[in-house]
Design a protein around this motif. Structure first.
Motif, short mmCIF file in Angstrom:
data_model
loop_
_atom_site.label_atom_id
_atom_site.label_comp_id
_atom_site.label_asym_id
_atom_site.label_seq_id
_atom_site.Cartn_x
_atom_site.Cartn_y
_atom_site.Cartn_z
N ALA A 377 0.83 -1.20 0.00
CA ALA A 377 0.00 0.00 0.00
C ALA A 377 0.87 1.26 0.00
N GLY A 378 2.15 1.08 0.31
CA GLY A 378 3.05 2.24 0.27
C GLY A 378 2.99 3.08 1.52
N ILE A 379 2.80 2.42 2.66
CA ILE A 379 2.76 3.16 3.91
C ILE A 379 4.17 3.26 4.47
N PRO A 380 4.63 4.47 4.74
CA PRO A 380 5.95 4.58 5.33
C PRO A 380 5.93 4.00 6.73
N PRO A 381 7.02 3.48 7.25
CA PRO A 381 8.36 3.46 6.67
C PRO A 381 8.68 2.16 5.96
N LEU A 382 7.74 1.52 5.33
CA LEU A 382 8.04 0.24 4.71
C LEU A 382 8.58 0.46 3.30
N ALA A 383 9.13 -0.65 2.76
CA ALA A 383 9.86 -0.54 1.50
C ALA A 383 8.99 0.02 0.38
N GLY A 384 7.72 -0.39 0.36
CA GLY A 384 6.86 0.04 -0.74
C GLY A 384 6.75 1.55 -0.86
N PHE A 385 6.83 2.22 0.25
CA PHE A 385 6.76 3.68 0.22
C PHE A 385 7.94 4.25 -0.55
N VAL A 386 9.13 3.77 -0.22
CA VAL A 386 10.32 4.28 -0.89
C VAL A 386 10.25 3.97 -2.38
N GLY A 387 9.81 2.73 -2.69
CA GLY A 387 9.72 2.33 -4.09
C GLY A 387 8.78 3.23 -4.87
N LYS A 388 7.60 3.48 -4.30
CA LYS A 388 6.65 4.35 -4.99
C LYS A 388 7.23 5.74 -5.12
N PHE A 389 7.93 6.15 -4.10
CA PHE A 389 8.54 7.48 -4.12
C PHE A 389 9.49 7.61 -5.29
N TYR A 390 10.38 6.61 -5.46
CA TYR A 390 11.33 6.65 -6.57
C TYR A 390 10.60 6.67 -7.91
#
Lengths: 476, 644, 176, 104
Positions: A377-390
């Motif tokens: 879901a892209g919730i920080p601080p998990l990896a998906g958040f950083v990935g979506k951010f990039y």
């Protein structure tokens, strides 16, 4: 022509030898000790991965560009082997109860080999064969539980639709070959840049988008995904969701960014629209799902949409975003699907309502599922958040509407991911007996969770590696 | 020595409860008592460090002038054609954050302690403490953040925890609905905030608070005034949701479905003030945009009045408190809007004590009455529950603004600030709200704690784990305001925006607010305590006709008040309430419903029939072809014009 | 490029055979007839390959497709449809929608491929005589990687076919 | 005189592709759909061999490509038939309209 150096193919040969070895050993060893094949495959893949790591930085072309060895390909190969190894580690108990270990593990290894060939493919022929090796191995894996109607139905749908999509892809490749007189991607790109854009070229690109859109399950070429994901044995679904998709993204980038840069104005907007539609559709349809595997299938469609965003700008940053996201997506997927696999192994069910109170029956399983889903879901601080951010960072200039869609839909996705979390954490279990995890499964789960957390909190090192890999993409 | 350590290791304060969360989830879950000890212990140690750090900041004058900031690189991102983005994770200690750090950890410690008694025997005891710890950790992380992205992450975590905690009694449909509502409403608001942060990052290239404040001070070099206004408004949308400002306050009263300690922790003292804190932290941004300041002030003032009018008609004890929280948050926003960080943070500080006290008191009552929440069904509790009653009375005096209790000083500070900035209308609104506040609070106190005892209730005093926090917080509610008396205002020397502000003591405003508070309390007394014989009096009036009514014209006044109360205030409140539940809620629920409906509609395409899929595949091919032909620059002319 | 009248006649004859037989594959009501027309399509296509100077491909086409694939399909049909063969190959409910989509795809290909100036891309050389030795040499040198992958692919398909089509009793025995 | 050019082959290929596609979309029998996919692949082969002669007459690229396509197609038919046999054992049907247990 340069002399052919077989040592460049070390990885592929080792994997092929491992696959054949597992297959032959399966014929020799007695039934009772066949579960050792899983360990053999696991450690074999880990060993080959070690060899792969030692090859980092070896950038060259074989056979005048037909086979490309670079950090880009190597990164993908490591990703594939890693996901194959994790899938094998997480599903050994499940496979032992299903039978046919030798064929099963060797098919996974051969599928991995197909992906590795795809990652390095520098021409259409190699690319096509790698793709088909992977696809056929997957078809067999999908209907491996052939006594179950759903599994075979999934296999049937997969082979017929995959055959059709390969025909479409091939049609596009053949036109491209006819227009340029070459099948080597880098030459094709040089020739296209010199020629004017012809309608046949546009048609070829359309066919390529459709054929590869099928593999990465981009809407509207995604229709097979939920059905096949639901019907296939769960470990296979997990491998299909990450391996097959990642490999298809690897060649998608090669074909479009390295092969068709001359006409990028023609396809970037289409890719952006496909990404938007895919994100919207995947997330919306995931909401009413009641089967966990189906829910994950729709979520993986949405994830494919997010990854597709990296293709839109056709830059090094986009490639980096795709690789980064694909890598962390492997771990989120392994986590979620290993939970689903083992849960099915214990309870025989994939329905969401049966996950009620999982946190009381097995806190680790529930926690991993939660972390995996929150990461997706892209919730920080998990990896998906950083990935979506990039990924979204690359398109802020020029495609702001796509960023908006991505953000809004990420919020929508939180709704159904948290529904799973609610069921696991809030509801009372119908059967409160604790689920005991065998150590391989527990290790897989812990690895998936820890990596997801670590990448999320400290993405620096992976980001560096991906930078280096993406950098070699344009070196040829 | 120890103070030094605490100052430079302030990140330990959020880390300890976060560790407690991990320990409870993975290790001590099967043992409830142990889990509680871990949670309370870690929070107490965190509070110890926070106290030391706060002591260090307040005694060291250089930190008052210039914040202590230390950070480590979280990640950086280089893109061709764009400046490198560097995101840090760090600590910023200045008087504001030190005050918050101390206040949050202090109050959290006592609420944790209180929860041991309150949640006794609940099957989810350990889980509850793990959520509480995570919540404390996120809130403390938010407080010490040195940049806005880190703050946003903590902000999101706080939202997640509140969702988990509000819906803790998940067997109740209302609790689940309330949790969902809170989450959705806050996410809507967070979206605005996120856009604002993105815009800040794009325009100014940083989210670090110190760098931002320097760059925004001369924003003309980076962007236009219009863009800055837009950013300020977007950033403000987040606090509107989180701090329950109109029109996104709807979730806050519903959120009382959670266990009472949760209400005290989240919806009184800490989480909802996060929005106020964020605006306070970014006041340098709002300060540059007068219209945004106006917006903040008007939103705050309106919310204060609006919530107070609703609170008058409510019957459930926690609901009254919830609307009063909304109203008090409005005060804090109002203070920020008129530019007084001092007054806003001062009210935040005092409010934390007396509101936590009152929520815990309400929890104690509910605990005793087995969750009977209607104040009309209570009465006379003071006999059986002396500690709860008297601490609650202290809270009531504090919120009503009776000197020397804490609320008086901070409310007075806000009113004076409003007046001295020349916002006369807002001053009137604030003053009138102060009157209403005193009225509805004391209506509740008179109805619940005094008057006739109801025979069907069997109240009893709560255990020591619950009464000790009450007493401690009551001391706070009494004395927390003494640091900021108008005669010797230490507070204003520590916490200020720009320059410390020393105005003359405004005795007029002080007198007015005392009179208004006293009038409110007196009115409540007349209507709800003294008037226990009201029915008999009315019967007499009917027997003796108009003359008697003339004689007892005191009742005419009462009737007038009652009429006023019912017809006007009640009517308006009712209208507001209807607007609230139909229009505002409707919009929020509508968004969720739309997503679900469209999901249901779209899945119809997934018919299960393979050839249908193939058909859609080729429709896709055709669509892509058309798109390609018309989006590409040269393809359209190629296809339509034809190059042979 | 010089085109003799024989080539023209051969092209049109073969093209019509291919399209006609393919249409019959689709429209035949009996699945066995479909397979027979499929074989005819393949053989006509081999002829077409001969006109394109691809004698080795033509041979492969006849051997693999017309020979192996068609026989395999017939065996498959015999395994699953033992009785009445009359109406084994009917249309489904989306005949007309399917037809519409196909018409659009034809139009798409006609517009895009037809408008391209293919003639300009034609190289002016002739295909060397006797393609087999060239193809053989290329397969073992330049295209050795796909060649090896193809070998593995056939192995995988073989194993897969055995695993999937094996009888249940045997499977049950192996899976304990 | 009407010369046979590359365009002729491209159009022939497109027509064959569409006939195969029509079968894929409209036939009920799974075996029929499988053989219609073969028709689509053969259409590609016509393209490849024609391009091989006209565009790269001395490199044999298209011919070699089409050999691989034929190989893969044969393998696919084999696996496809195996799956059809397996599903027939399960459901006693090869009618694709019956296989909609997995949906929504």
């Amino acid at each position: 022509m340069m002399p052919f150096d077989p040592s460049a193919l070390t990885l592929e040969m080792l994997v092929a030898a491992l696959g054949l070895g597992v297959l032959i050993l399966g014929l020799i060893v007695p039934h009772g000790s066949r579960h050792g094949l899983g360990w053999l495959s696991f450690f074999g893949l880990l060993g080959i991965m070690g060899v792969a790591l030692s090859m980092w930085g070896d950038n060259r072309e074989l056979l005048s560009g037909m086979y490309l060895l670079d950090n880009y390909a190597l990164f993908w190969k490591i990703t594939f082997m890693l996901s194959a190894a994790l899938v094998i580690l997480g599903c050994m108990r499940y496979v032992d109860s299903m039978g046919g270990q030798a064929e099963y593990y060797s098919m996974i290894i051969f599928a991995t080999l197909g992906m590795m060939v795809m990652a390095s493919a520098g021409d259409f022929i190699t690319l096509y064969l790698g793709l088909e090796l992977m696809t056929i191995a997957f078809i067999i894996l999908v209907c491996f539980r052939k006594m179950e109607a759903k599994s075979v139905e999934a296999g049937m749908k997969y082979i017929l639709l995959a055959g059709m999509s390969s025909a479409v892809l091939l049609y596009g490749l053949s036109l491209l070959y006819g227009l340029t007189g070459s099948v080597i991607i880098l030459e094709v790109s040089r020739i296209i840049a010199l020629q004017p854009v012809t309608p046949a070229l546009v048609l070829a690109v359309v066919m390529l988008v459709a054929g590869l859109g099928f593999k990465i399950s981009a809407v509207p070429f995604h229709m097979w995904t939920p059905d096949v994901y639901e019907g296939a044995p769960t470990p296979v679904t997990s491998f299909l969701a990450m391996g097959s998709k990642a490999a298809s993204f690897a060649i998608l980038l090669r074909l479009f960014i390295a092969g068709l840069p001359g006409i990028w104005e023609n396809w970037t907007m289409v890719v952006a629209i496909l990404a938007a539609v895919t994100i919207i559709f995947g997330n919306l349809v995931a909401i009413p799902q009641t089967n966990v595997k189906r829910l994950l299938a729709y979520s993986s469609i949405a994830q494919a949409g997010y990854i597709l965003v990296g293709l839109v700008t056709a830059t090094e940053a986009g490639i980096k975003g795709v690789m980064f996201y694909a890598f962390l997506y492997v771990f989120a997927t392994v986590g979620a699907f290993t939970v689903a696999t083992y849960f099915y192994h214990v309870t025989g069910s994939d329905e969401l309502k049966d996950y009620a109170g999982l946190s009381q029956r097995s806190p680790l399983m529930a926690a991993v599922m939660l972390v995996a889903m929150l990461s997706m879901a892209g919730i920080p601080p998990l990896a998906g958040f950083v990935g979506k951010f990039y990924l979204f960072k690359t398109i802020v200039d020029g495609y702001l509407w796509l960023v908006f869609i991505g953000l809004i839909m990420s919020m929508v996705s939180v709704y159904y991911y948290l529904r799973v979390a609610l069921v696991m954490y809030r509801d009372e279990p119908a059967d409160p007996t604790p689920i005991k995890l065998p150590s391989p499964v527990a290790v897989t789960l812990i690895v998936a969770m820890v990596v997801t957390l670590v990448i999320g909190i400290y993405p620096g090192p992976l980001s560096e590696v991906v930078n280096e890999a993406a950098h070699t993409f344009f070196m040829h | 020595m120890l103070v030094e350590f605490a100052l430079y290791h302030a990140w330990l304060v959020p880390l300890l409860p976060a560790l407690a969360f991990g320990v409870i989830v993975f290790l001590t879950r099967p043992w409830p008592k142990l889990s509680a000890i871990v949670a309370v212990g870690s929070m107490a140690v965190a509070c110890f460090f926070a106290t030391l750090a706060a002591y260090g900041v307040f005694t060291n004058h250089e930190f008052v002038e210039k914040p202590l900031v230390y950070a480590t690189r979280w990640f950086s991102l280089g893109l061709p054609g764009m400046p490198e983005v560097q995101i840090d994770v760090g600590v910023q200690l200045d008087p504001t954050s030190a005050m918050m750090l101390f206040m949050v950890s202090f109050i959290a410690t006592f609420i944790f302690l209180y929860s041991i008694g309150y949640m006794e025997g609940d099957p989810g005891f350990s889980v509850f403490f793990s959520y509480l710890s995570l919540f404390g950790a996120s809130m403390l992380l938010l407080v010490i953040s040195s940049n806005l992205l880190q703050m946003f992450v903590a902000w999101g975590l706080v939202g997640l925890c509140s969702y988990l905690l509000i819906g803790f009694y998940s067997h109740k449909i209302s609790a689940r609905e309330a949790a969902k509502k809170a989450f959705v409403t806050c996410r809507v608001a967070d979206f605005g905030l996120l856009l604002g942060l993105l815009a800040l990052q794009i325009v100014f290239g940083t989210l670090n608070l110190t760098e931002l404040s320097e760059k925004i001070a001369h924003f003309e070099e980076y962007t236009t005034f219009g863009m800055l206004t837009l950013i300020a408004v977007l950033v403000f949308i987040g606090p509107i949701g989180k701090s329950g400002q109109f029109p996104l306050h709807v979730w806050l009263p519903d959120a009382m479905e959670g266990p009472t300690p949760v209400s005290a922790l989240i919806h009184a003292a800490t989480m909802v003030v996060a929005g106020v804190y964020l605006v306070g932290r970014t006041l340098f941004l709002f300060h540059e945009v007068p219209s945004a300041m106006q917006l903040v002030a008007v939103t705050g003032g309106f919310t204060a009045l609006f919530a107070a009018t609703i609170a008058i008609t409510q019957r459930e004890i926690k609901r009254i408190l919830a609307y009063s929280t909304v109203s008090q948050l409005g005060y804090m926003m109002l203070a920020l809007g008129v530019g007084s960080l001092t007054a806003s943070m001062f009210h935040l500080w005092t409010h934390a004590f007396f509101k936590a006290l009152m929520f815990l008191g309400a929890g104690s009552v509910l605990h005793a009455l087995h969750h009977k929440a209607d104040v009309w069904e209570m009465g006379g509790l003071y006999k059986k529950m002396p500690i709860t009653t008297w601490t609650f009375v202290i809270g009531g005096l504090a919120i009503a603004g009776i000197p020397p209790f804490a609320g008086f000083w901070s409310k007075d500070e806000i009113l004076v600030a409003t007046l001295s900035e020349g916002h006369y209308v807002l001053f009137a609104v604030g003053a009138f709200t102060a009157f209403l506040t005193a009225f509805y609070m004391w209506r509740m106190i008179f109805l619940a704690f005094f008057g006739e005892e109801k025979p069907e209730n069997h109240p009893h005093e709560s255990p020591w784990t619950m009464t000790v926090p009450l007493v401690v917080l009551a001391v706070g509610a009494l004395g927390a305001g003494w640091v900021g008396t108008p005669w010797h205002n230490v507070w204003a020397e520590w916490i200020f925006f720009g320059h410390p502000h020393h105005g003359p003591v405004n005795y007029g405003a002080m007198l007015l607010s005392i009179v208004l508070a006293a009038a409110g309390i007196y009115l409540a007394y007349m209507l709800y305590l003294k008037d226990a014989k009201k029915k008999r009096a009315r019967r007499l009036a009917e027997w003796f006709g108009p003359v008697y009514r003339m004689l007892y014209n005191k009742y005419y006044i009462d009737e007038l008040y009652l009429w006023f109360n019912h017809a006007l205030v009640d009517g308006t409140a009712r209208l507001m309430y209807l607007f609230d539940i139909y229009v505002v809620d409707g919009i929020v629920n509508g968004i969720g419903g739309f997503a679900k409906l469209s999901g249901d509609g779209l899945r119809v395409f997934q018919s299960g029939r393979l050839q249908n899929y193939a058909l859609i595949f080729f429709l896709g091919v055709l669509a892509v072809a058309v798109l390609m032909a018309f989006t590409g620059p040269s393809a359209a002319s190629l296809v339509l014009g034809g190059v042979k | 490029m010089e085109t003799s009248i024989y080539t023209v006649v051969a092209f049109y004859g073969l093209a019509l055979t291919i399209l006609g037989a393919a249409t019959l594959v689709v429209f035949a009501r009996n699945i066995v007839h479909s397979v027979l027309f499929l074989a005819l399509t393949f053989i006509a296509m081999a002829g077409l390959f001969l006109t394109l100077d691809a004698d080795f491909i033509a041979a492969v086409q006849v051997l693999v497709y017309a020979g192996a694939v068609c026989i395999m399909v017939v065996f498959g049909i015999m395994l699953i449809q033992r009785a009445d063969m009359k109406a084994t190959n009917l249309f489904n409910r989306q005949l007309f929608t399917g037809g519409g989509v196909v018409a659009l795809v034809v139009a798409l290909c006609a517009v895009f491929a037809g408008r391209t100036a293919w003639a300009e891309m034609v190289a002016a050389e002739a295909v060397p005589e006797g393609t087999v030795q060239f193809i053989g040499a290329l397969l073992m040198s330049k295209y050795v990687i796909p060649f090896e992958v193809a070998a593995l692919l056939l192995l995988v398909a073989l194993i897969g076919a055995i695993v999937l089509a094996r009888d249940e009793e045997v499977k049950a025995d192996a899976g304990d | 005189m009407l010369a046979i050019s590359l365009t002729h082959y491209v159009v022939l290929s497109a027509l064959l592709f569409s006939i195969g596609l029509f079968g894929v979309l409209t036939k009920r029998n799974a075996v029929a759909v499988l053989i219609c996919i073969e028709l689509m692949l053969n259409a590609v082969n016509i393209n490849l061999v024609a391009f091989s002669k006209y565009v790269t007459p001395t490199d044999f690229i298209g011919q070699i490509f089409s050999i691989f396509v034929i190989t893969v197609a044969a393998a696919e038919v084999g696996v496809g038939l195996a799956i059809i046999i397996a599903i027939y054992r399960n459901r006693l049907s090869v009618n694709l309209d019956d296989f909609d247990w997995l949906k929504w």
